[in-house]
Design a protein around this motif. Structure first.
Motif, PDB file in Angstrom:
ATOM      1  N   ALA A   1      53.205  25.303  39.925  1.00  0.00           N
ATOM      2  CA  ALA A   1      54.115  26.299  39.359  1.00  0.00           C
ATOM      3  C   ALA A   1      53.658  26.716  37.968  1.00  0.00           C
ATOM      4  O   ALA A   1      53.696  27.906  37.613  1.00  0.00           O
ATOM      5  N   GLY A   2      53.212  25.743  37.189  1.00  0.00           N
ATOM      6  CA  GLY A   2      52.734  26.067  35.859  1.00  0.00           C
ATOM      7  C   GLY A   2      51.503  26.952  35.891  1.00  0.00           C
ATOM      8  O   GLY A   2      51.396  27.911  35.118  1.00  0.00           O
ATOM      9  N   ALA A   3      50.583  26.648  36.810  1.00  0.00           N
ATOM     10  CA  ALA A   3      49.353  27.425  36.905  1.00  0.00           C
ATOM     11  C   ALA A   3      49.640  28.884  37.232  1.00  0.00           C
ATOM     12  O   ALA A   3      48.999  29.797  36.689  1.00  0.00           O
ATOM     13  N   GLU A   4      50.608  29.112  38.114  1.00  0.00           N
ATOM     14  CA  GLU A   4      50.934  30.489  38.481  1.00  0.00           C
ATOM     15  C   GLU A   4      51.427  31.289  37.278  1.00  0.00           C
ATOM     16  O   GLU A   4      51.130  32.479  37.145  1.00  0.00           O
ATOM     17  N   MET A   5      52.163  30.634  36.417  1.00  0.00           N
ATOM     18  CA  MET A   5      52.721  31.350  35.265  1.00  0.00           C
ATOM     19  C   MET A   5      51.639  31.877  34.331  1.00  0.00           C
ATOM     20  O   MET A   5      51.838  32.872  33.633  1.00  0.00           O
ATOM     21  N   PHE A   6      50.483  31.228  34.319  1.00  0.00           N
ATOM     22  CA  PHE A   6      49.430  31.636  33.411  1.00  0.00           C
ATOM     23  C   PHE A   6      48.730  32.916  33.859  1.00  0.00           C
ATOM     24  O   PHE A   6      48.073  33.573  33.044  1.00  0.00           O
ATOM     25  N   SER A   7      48.836  33.266  35.134  1.00  0.00           N
ATOM     26  CA  SER A   7      48.147  34.475  35.603  1.00  0.00           C
ATOM     27  C   SER A   7      49.049  35.692  35.658  1.00  0.00           C
ATOM     28  O   SER A   7      48.569  36.826  35.567  1.00  0.00           O
ATOM     29  N   HIS A   8      50.347  35.496  35.769  1.00  0.00           N
ATOM     30  CA  HIS A   8      51.247  36.636  35.973  1.00  0.00           C
ATOM     31  C   HIS A   8      51.140  37.752  34.930  1.00  0.00           C
ATOM     32  O   HIS A   8      51.145  38.930  35.288  1.00  0.00           O
ATOM     33  N   PRO A   9      51.069  37.454  33.644  1.00  0.00           N
ATOM     34  CA  PRO A   9      51.147  38.550  32.664  1.00  0.00           C
ATOM     35  C   PRO A   9      49.880  39.381  32.515  1.00  0.00           C
ATOM     36  O   PRO A   9      49.916  40.420  31.860  1.00  0.00           O
ATOM     37  N   ILE A  10      48.769  38.940  33.115  1.00  0.00           N
ATOM     38  CA  ILE A  10      47.491  39.574  32.784  1.00  0.00           C
ATOM     39  C   ILE A  10      47.461  41.029  33.251  1.00  0.00           C
ATOM     40  O   ILE A  10      47.354  41.957  32.451  1.00  0.00           O
ATOM     41  N   SER A  11      47.550  41.251  34.566  1.00  0.00           N
ATOM     42  CA  SER A  11      47.422  42.622  35.051  1.00  0.00           C
ATOM     43  C   SER A  11      48.695  43.411  34.866  1.00  0.00           C
ATOM     44  O   SER A  11      48.658  44.630  34.725  1.00  0.00           O
ATOM     45  N   GLU A  12      49.829  42.728  34.852  1.00  0.00           N
ATOM     46  CA  GLU A  12      51.100  43.441  34.838  1.00  0.00           C
ATOM     47  C   GLU A  12      51.561  43.827  33.435  1.00  0.00           C
ATOM     48  O   GLU A  12      52.400  44.715  33.298  1.00  0.00           O
ATOM     49  N   ILE A  13      51.039  43.173  32.431  1.00  0.00           N
ATOM     50  CA  ILE A  13      51.406  43.530  31.054  1.00  0.00           C
ATOM     51  C   ILE A  13      50.163  43.798  30.219  1.00  0.00           C
ATOM     52  O   ILE A  13      49.995  44.882  29.666  1.00  0.00           O
ATOM     53  N   TYR A  14      49.286  42.817  30.157  1.00  0.00           N
ATOM     54  CA  TYR A  14      48.242  42.867  29.125  1.00  0.00           C
ATOM     55  C   TYR A  14      47.260  44.013  29.314  1.00  0.00           C
ATOM     56  O   TYR A  14      46.881  44.664  28.321  1.00  0.00           O
ATOM     57  N   VAL A  15      46.822  44.282  30.541  1.00  0.00           N
ATOM     58  CA  VAL A  15      45.782  45.307  30.699  1.00  0.00           C
ATOM     59  C   VAL A  15      46.253  46.674  30.223  1.00  0.00           C
ATOM     60  O   VAL A  15      45.447  47.488  29.763  1.00  0.00           O
ATOM     61  N   ASP A  16      47.549  46.928  30.312  1.00  0.00           N
ATOM     62  CA  ASP A  16      48.085  48.188  29.808  1.00  0.00           C
ATOM     63  C   ASP A  16      48.333  48.143  28.307  1.00  0.00           C
ATOM     64  O   ASP A  16      48.243  49.164  27.621  1.00  0.00           O
ATOM     65  N   LEU A  17      48.682  46.978  27.803  1.00  0.00           N
ATOM     66  CA  LEU A  17      48.998  46.846  26.386  1.00  0.00           C
ATOM     67  C   LEU A  17      47.747  46.701  25.526  1.00  0.00           C
ATOM     68  O   LEU A  17      47.773  47.037  24.341  1.00  0.00           O
ATOM     69  N   GLU A  18      46.648  46.244  26.121  1.00  0.00           N
ATOM     70  CA  GLU A  18      45.463  45.956  25.328  1.00  0.00           C
ATOM     71  C   GLU A  18      44.969  47.136  24.492  1.00  0.00           C
ATOM     72  O   GLU A  18      44.627  46.953  23.311  1.00  0.00           O
ATOM     73  N   PRO A  19      44.926  48.368  25.021  1.00  0.00           N
ATOM     74  CA  PRO A  19      44.449  49.462  24.165  1.00  0.00           C
ATOM     75  C   PRO A  19      45.292  49.645  22.904  1.00  0.00           C
ATOM     76  O   PRO A  19      44.760  49.996  21.845  1.00  0.00           O
ATOM     77  N   VAL A  20      46.585  49.408  23.014  1.00  0.00           N
ATOM     78  CA  VAL A  20      47.464  49.528  21.852  1.00  0.00           C
ATOM     79  C   VAL A  20      47.156  48.433  20.840  1.00  0.00           C
ATOM     80  O   VAL A  20      47.061  48.677  19.636  1.00  0.00           O
ATOM     81  N   ILE A  21      46.974  47.221  21.335  1.00  0.00           N
ATOM     82  CA  ILE A  21      46.671  46.092  20.465  1.00  0.00           C
ATOM     83  C   ILE A  21      45.358  46.325  19.725  1.00  0.00           C
ATOM     84  O   ILE A  21      45.263  46.144  18.500  1.00  0.00           O
ATOM     85  N   VAL A  22      44.340  46.751  20.468  1.00  0.00           N
ATOM     86  CA  VAL A  22      43.030  46.979  19.849  1.00  0.00           C
ATOM     87  C   VAL A  22      43.106  48.120  18.846  1.00  0.00           C
ATOM     88  O   VAL A  22      42.521  48.049  17.758  1.00  0.00           O
ATOM     89  N   GLU A  23      43.838  49.185  19.186  1.00  0.00           N
ATOM     90  CA  GLU A  23      43.987  50.316  18.276  1.00  0.00           C
ATOM     91  C   GLU A  23      44.648  49.895  16.968  1.00  0.00           C
ATOM     92  O   GLU A  23      44.366  50.462  15.902  1.00  0.00           O
TER      93      GLU A  23
END
Length: 298
Positions: free
Chosen positions: A121-143
């Motif tokens: 259960a813990g392992a699954e939690m580590f992958s959830h946010p990557i494609s669903e949040i971070y990949v879209d937010l990353e350009p803003v963070i880098v900017e």
């Protein structure tokens, strides 16, 4: 709208690694080998849509744009990940900060589940946010001048499947949390940052309350309960950092938030779902109601 609906990403280790290499988009990857089974926990971690009228009992949905119930496999509500509208996040500190705190909640919940012996259960939690949040937010963070931390996210997500020790997994998660801190330090600003931080806290409280409701309704409540625990724990940590300053400007909201956090601490004594929930669902939802009512006036 600030947040768009996307399906839940629960791919295996090879898919995560490919996502890290690509650094963008959502993809379905046939890895061809054995991989952890995708689990549809059947519950949303997200607030109701705020782009139109919302029919519901109790308090109205919080009117800021970290919203939208995503759908998981088979049309079931998903577990709290969502696509980010980079333009909205770049200009709205509530969207920006809430997205990062939703990410943080998953890593906190996953690490605590791991420490409680719930490694899968813990392992699954580590992958959830990557494609669903971070990949879209990353350009803003880098900017905003913050280095990409896709590598740190990927390293944390694959660690449980690589035979890493608990200490190594914790170190990789800590690296993610430190990166989230750096990203939050570069958040867009608003005239009333106390109100911004209050809205972020209200979001986390509502997510935790809704997850508790979902856990009570599920035959297998573990996933919803763990998600809710992550939001409750993250809300508590956010309050420890910001509630005193919020109270100086918005005392009514702060009082409601303190009461709700006390209820959530009782409702979620740990990351593992108990055989019997500690509180009636009505009590948890009732504690959330004044939080949403007071934040709507800020």
């Amino acid at each position: 709208m600030g947040i768009r609906k996307t399906p839940r990403f629960l791919a295996g280790v090879s898919a995560i690694a490919m996502l890290g290499a690509a650094g963008c988009g959502e993809q379905t990857v046939d890895t061809g080998g054995s991989q952890p089974e995708a689990v549809d926990e059947g519950q949303p971690d997200v607030l109701p849509e705020t782009t139109g009228e919302v029919e519901q009992e109790g308090p109205q949905a919080v009117d800021y744009r970290m919203a939208g119930e995503g759908e998981g496999e088979g049309g079931a509500p998903s577990g709290g990940e969502m696509g980010i509208d980079p333009v909205a996040a770049a200009n709205d500190p509530v969207i920006y900060l809430t997205a990062l705190e939703v990410m943080r909640a998953h890593y906190i919940a996953g690490l605590d589940a791991l420490e409680a012996g719930e490694r899968s259960a813990g392992a699954e939690m580590f992958s959830h946010p990557i494609s669903e949040i971070y990949v879209d937010l990353e350009p803003v963070i880098v900017e905003r001048g913050v280095d990409s931390f896709m590598d740190a996210l990927t390293q944390a997500s694959v660690a449980p499947y690589q035979g890493a020790s608990d200490e190594e997994i914790e170190a990789r998660v800590d690296a993610v949390l430190e990166a989230i801190d750096r990203a939050e330090a570069a958040a867009p600003q608003a005239e009333d940052m106390s109100a911004v931080r209050a809205r972020v806290l209200a979001d986390l409280v509502e997510r935790a309350a809704l997850q508790y409701e979902f856990a009570a309704a599920e035959d297998a409540p573990e996933g919803a309960f763990l998600d809710g625990y992550g939001f409750a724990e993250t809300a508590q940590r956010w309050a420890e950092r910001h509630l005193e300053a919020i109270a100086a400007d918005h005392a009514g909201f702060a009082d409601a938030a303190r009461d709700a956090l006390g209820v959530l601490a009782t409702a979620y004594p740990g990351p593992v779902s108990p055989d019997d929930l500690a509180l009636p669902v009505a009590d948890v939802l009732a504690a959330n109601e004044p939080v949403q009512q007071t934040v709507s006036g800020l």
